[in-house]
Design a protein around this motif. Structure first.
Motif, PDB file in Angstrom:
ATOM      1  N   ILE A 141       0.836  -1.198   0.000  1.00 42.82           N
ATOM      2  CA  ILE A 141       0.000   0.000   0.000  1.00 42.82           C
ATOM      3  C   ILE A 141       0.876   1.255   0.000  1.00 42.82           C
ATOM      4  CG2 ILE A 141      -1.890  -1.174   1.209  1.00 42.82           C
ATOM      5  CD1 ILE A 141      -0.952   0.322   3.757  1.00 42.82           C
ATOM      6  N   GLU A 201      -3.383   6.614   5.357  1.00 46.76           N
ATOM      7  CA  GLU A 201      -4.644   6.281   6.041  1.00 46.76           C
ATOM      8  C   GLU A 201      -4.857   4.772   6.085  1.00 46.76           C
ATOM      9  OE1 GLU A 201      -7.291   6.945   8.488  1.00 46.76           O
ATOM     10  OE2 GLU A 201      -5.976   8.554   7.793  1.00 46.76           O
ATOM     11  N   GLU A 202      -4.592   4.113   4.961  1.00 46.52           N
ATOM     12  CA  GLU A 202      -4.772   2.660   4.902  1.00 46.52           C
ATOM     13  C   GLU A 202      -3.769   1.949   5.817  1.00 46.52           C
ATOM     14  OE1 GLU A 202      -4.700   0.925   0.979  1.00 46.52           O
ATOM     15  OE2 GLU A 202      -5.302  -1.042   1.760  1.00 46.52           O
ATOM     16  N   GLN A 214      -5.107   2.147   9.288  1.00 47.91           N
ATOM     17  CA  GLN A 214      -6.258   1.250   9.472  1.00 47.91           C
ATOM     18  C   GLN A 214      -5.802  -0.195   9.645  1.00 47.91           C
ATOM     19  OE1 GLN A 214      -8.663   1.989   6.051  1.00 47.91           O
ATOM     20  NE2 GLN A 214      -9.465   3.935   6.843  1.00 47.91           N
ATOM     21  N   ARG A 215      -4.904  -0.613   8.770  1.00 51.62           N
ATOM     22  CA  ARG A 215      -4.492  -2.028   8.803  1.00 51.62           C
ATOM     23  C   ARG A 215      -3.677  -2.346  10.056  1.00 51.62           C
ATOM     24  NH1 ARG A 215      -5.236  -5.100   4.208  1.00 51.62           N
ATOM     25  NH2 ARG A 215      -6.046  -3.950   2.422  1.00 51.62           N
TER      26      ARG A 215
END
Ligand code: AMP
Length: 288
Positions: A12, A16-17, A20-21
């Motif tokens: 990624i 932001e991702e 989250q992960r």
């Protein structure tokens, strides 16, 4: 049936991702390990990833060629970028790869730098004056972005590990550091993404770095303690390679990196050598 591609970690680019992960892994009670790299991965990098996997339930590898740690005449543009092969190598080992774009790391207006003091000044700091400022800044940013419990570094970049340790202590960064042993080629050359720059003749000569370290270990084992004598013998061994140009060969305190005049207790032997146009570093710990 699973092949390497199905075990490849997700790669990624978005912050932001990433949050989250990692947040999800943390809520599942998994310890988070971080392995910061510049990619062009080899078995040395993989040893750090394996160390993380052995200790942590969720391993994040970052792949980012950080422009701010390269000097203006250094190899930023031609540094090897091999993302697809890197993801194959990480298959089954890493849980997540974060490979951000420059714009996400250094947005317009970026102006804050981490300057680590005296451990960053000698050796690499002398030959690459802005290098550790770039390293410390990107490493702190990655620590903040990932929020890992443990971060893994290689002894290969000995001074870098000391600089990061100093920063973590001085700035109260809530992370544990692990420093993993140097992984070497069969002839002793420390694995490095930059080894691909060496032509076959230079590649053969590059073994002198490790030979110099082994010579120093033998001298100490035979009872030699004098830093001047050890350095002179190591320099002579390295200079036997016709294309070798020494930047430094030095004995230092393993914590402070201050120079020492004798090997008493643990001492680090640090060296940087250019073989043709390729600059290589290596080190070992000497124990009296
Ligand atoms: P780099 O991609 O060169 O920035 O390196 C990323 C991390 O891998 C750093 O912590 C390095 O010290 C580590 N590393 C690089 N080469 C080796 C090696 N031969 N053995 C162990 N660790 C290494």
């Amino acid at each position: 049936m699973s092949d390497a591609s199905s075990l490849r970690p997700i790669c990624i680019t978005a912050v932001e991702e990433l949050r989250q992960r990692v947040g999800r892994a943390r809520r599942e009670g998994r310890k988070v390990g971080l392995v910061p790299t510049m990619g062009a991965l080899h078995a040395g990098h993989l040893s750090l990833v394996r160390a993380s996997r052995a200790e942590c339930g969720f391993t994040v590898v970052t792949i980012y060629v950080n422009p701010s740690q390269f000097g203006p005449s250094e190899d930023y543009r031609r540094y090897p970028r091999t993302l697809e092969a890197d993801l194959d190598l990480l298959a089954g080992w890493a849980d997540l790869v974060f490979a951000p774009e420059n714009e996400a790391v250094y947005p317009p207006g970026f102006a804050t730098w981490v300057d680590v003091g005296s451990v960053a000044e000698p050796f690499e700091g002398e030959f690459r004056p802005t290098h550790f400022r770039g390293v410390a800044t990107i490493v702190l940013k990655l620590f903040n972005l990932v929020g890992a419990d443990v971060a893994y570094f290689g002894q290969k970049d000995y001074q870098q590990a000391r600089v990061v340790q100093r920063m973590v202590e001085d700035l109260n960064v809530p992370i544990e550091l692990r420093v993993c042993p140097i992984v070497r080629e069969p002839d002793g050359l420390a694995m490095s993404s930059r080894n691909v720059y060496l032509n076959p003749g230079e590649r053969r000569q590059a073994a002198v770095l490790c030979q110099g370290l082994r010579m120093a270990e033998n001298l100490v084992a035979e009872g030699c303690r004098d830093a001047g004598e050890i350095v002179a013998r190591v320099r002579a061994a390295i200079q036997a390679a016709p294309d070798a140009r020494i930047d430094y060969v030095a004995l230092a305190d393993p914590q402070t990196l201050r120079p020492v005049s004798a090997v008493e207790g643990r001492t680090v032997l640090l060296l940087a050598v250019r073989i043709g146009a390729t600059r290589l570093i290596d080190n070992c710990i000497l124990e009296a």
